[in-house]
Design a protein around this motif. Structure first.
Motif, short mmCIF file in Angstrom:
data_model
loop_
_atom_site.label_atom_id
_atom_site.label_comp_id
_atom_site.label_asym_id
_atom_site.label_seq_id
_atom_site.Cartn_x
_atom_site.Cartn_y
_atom_site.Cartn_z
N UNK A 121 47.15 -58.27 -17.17
CA UNK A 121 46.49 -57.64 -16.03
C UNK A 121 45.05 -57.26 -16.38
N UNK A 122 44.84 -56.71 -17.57
CA UNK A 122 43.48 -56.36 -18.00
C UNK A 122 42.61 -57.60 -18.15
N UNK A 123 43.16 -58.67 -18.70
CA UNK A 123 42.39 -59.91 -18.81
C UNK A 123 42.03 -60.49 -17.44
N UNK A 124 42.93 -60.39 -16.48
CA UNK A 124 42.65 -60.87 -15.12
C UNK A 124 41.53 -60.05 -14.49
N UNK A 125 41.60 -58.73 -14.63
CA UNK A 125 40.55 -57.87 -14.07
C UNK A 125 39.21 -58.15 -14.74
N UNK A 126 39.23 -58.32 -16.07
CA UNK A 126 38.01 -58.63 -16.81
C UNK A 126 37.42 -59.97 -16.35
N UNK A 127 38.28 -60.97 -16.16
CA UNK A 127 37.81 -62.29 -15.72
C UNK A 127 37.22 -62.25 -14.32
N UNK A 128 37.87 -61.56 -13.40
CA UNK A 128 37.35 -61.45 -12.03
C UNK A 128 36.04 -60.68 -12.03
#
Length: 143
Positions: A121-128
């Motif tokens: 979830x953190x990686x997804x938020x960071x990528x977006x």
């Protein structure tokens, strides 16, 4: 007339034995029909549990999907534990105690597995967020 039935006692005994066989057979059939239904219930529970546990030998497969010999043994063990009266959670806890937390296909949410659950979830938020920053920079540079 048959010499066996000349005696009224033998005739009565014959009829009593016939009735006992009829009622005994009906009781046996009723009991035999209950057995597979209970087995099917255990089988459905064992399948559901085997879909939640990871095979120790096969890579990224549940016990249900795996064809490894140990997977067949573990599925049989799950079925026998259910027949002994253990509940679903008790069977899973038994497997975790024996093979470690790694046997769970989806580990529990606790401090040691925090990164497994929150990391994606953190990686997804960071990528977006990174994509939004790059898009906004690109828009500013074109004007």
């Amino acid at each position: 007339m048959n010499p066996l039935f000349r005696s009224p006692y033998l005739c009565l005994l014959f009829w009593l034995l016939s009735l006992a066989l009829c009622f005994g057979g009906a009781t046996f059939l009723a009991t035999a029909q209950e057995g597979p239904n209970m087995g099917a219930s255990y089988q459905q529970q064992a399948i559901a549990i085997s879909k939640e546990l990871r095979c120790p030998m096969a890579t990224n497969q549940t016990l249900f999907e795996s064809q490894a010999p140990i997977a067949h043994e573990l599925k049989g063990q799950i079925f026998s534990l259910l027949e002994q009266g253990l509940k679903r959670d008790e069977v899973i806890d038994f497997m975790v105690q024996r093979y470690g937390e790694k046997i769970r296909y989806q580990p529990e949410f606790k401090t040691s597995t925090f990164a497994l659950w929150i990391g994606p979830l953190l990686l997804l938020i960071l990528g977006v967020g990174l994509c939004l920053v790059l898009i906004s920079r690109n828009k500013k540079s074109t004007y």
